[in-house]
Write a protein that holds these residues in place. Structure first.
Motif, PDB file in Angstrom:
ATOM      1  N   SER A 121      -7.270  -4.554   9.786  1.00 54.05           N
ATOM      2  CA  SER A 121      -7.512  -3.949   8.602  1.00 54.05           C
ATOM      3  C   SER A 121      -8.433  -4.733   7.763  1.00 54.05           C
ATOM      4  CB  SER A 121      -6.452  -3.280   8.127  1.00 54.05           C
ATOM      5  OG  SER A 121      -6.982  -1.849   7.297  1.00 54.05           O
ATOM      6  N   SER A 122      -9.055  -3.769   6.719  1.00 52.93           N
ATOM      7  CA  SER A 122      -9.867  -4.543   5.709  1.00 52.93           C
ATOM      8  C   SER A 122      -9.898  -3.652   4.452  1.00 52.93           C
ATOM      9  CB  SER A 122     -11.477  -4.595   6.458  1.00 52.93           C
ATOM     10  OG  SER A 122     -11.882  -3.231   6.380  1.00 52.93           O
ATOM     11  N   ILE A 123     -10.475  -3.968   3.489  1.00 52.46           N
ATOM     12  CA  ILE A 123     -10.525  -3.315   2.072  1.00 52.46           C
ATOM     13  C   ILE A 123     -11.124  -1.794   2.628  1.00 52.46           C
ATOM     14  CG2 ILE A 123     -11.941  -2.992  -0.240  1.00 52.46           C
ATOM     15  CD1 ILE A 123     -11.570  -6.201  -0.117  1.00 52.46           C
ATOM     16  N   ALA A 124     -12.196  -1.559   3.520  1.00 52.24           N
ATOM     17  CA  ALA A 124     -12.644  -0.469   3.856  1.00 52.24           C
ATOM     18  C   ALA A 124     -11.838   0.152   4.900  1.00 52.24           C
ATOM     19  CB  ALA A 124     -13.938  -0.746   4.708  1.00 52.24           C
ATOM     20  N   GLY A 125     -10.664  -0.181   5.247  1.00 54.52           N
ATOM     21  CA  GLY A 125      -9.743   0.576   6.166  1.00 54.52           C
ATOM     22  C   GLY A 125      -9.783   0.451   7.653  1.00 54.52           C
TER      23      GLY A 125
END
Length: 139
Positions: free
Chosen positions: A31-35
């Motif tokens: 995952s990431s900050i952007a989801g």
């Protein structure tokens, strides 16, 4: 069982993998900050970034296979990289673990008329040995 006993048996799964091998660095996050998942492949001559649907995952008996397409030349070849992620259990209070794994670079010879028009072996494999860290992070 008490709440403390249950809490001490919690197992977590890493979601960030930072790996290095011969002239290669791979970073993969589930995952990431952007989801969405992120994948970075870096060599002395390439720096490729992939996200979301550009990253294909498949759970298998030998671990999770993460595949990205590095190059696609119509009527010539498609080059993919498949990273093998083993199952890693992180006990409570542990946020990282060392990892040793492999990535397979597959060069598939192609033809606009289909695979029957390609003579000989269609797939050629190059194996990369990788070591690094698997971490549990908050995105």
């Amino acid at each position: 069982m008490t709440g403390n006993t249950l809490a001490s048996n919690l197992i977590f799964t890493p979601n960030l993998f930072e790996l290095q091998g011969k002239d290669t660095q791979i970073t993969y996050s589930t995952s990431s900050i952007a989801g969405v998942p992120q994948f970075n492949y870096q060599t002395p001559s390439l720096n490729l970034n992939f996200s979301d649907t550009e990253i294909r995952t498949q759970d298998t008996e030998i671990g999770r296979q993460i595949t990205v397409t590095l190059e696609q030349i119509p009527d010539q070849q498609t080059v993919t990289l498949t990273l093998l992620i083993p199952t890693i259990n992180l006990p409570q209070q542990v946020i990282e673990n060392s990892i040793t794994t492999v990535a397979i670079i597959t060069t598939e010879r192609t033809s606009i008329g289909g695979p029957d028009l390609v003579n000989g072996q269609l797939q050629i494999y190059d194996i990369l040995s990788l070591q690094g860290i698997a971490r549990l992070v908050d995105f």
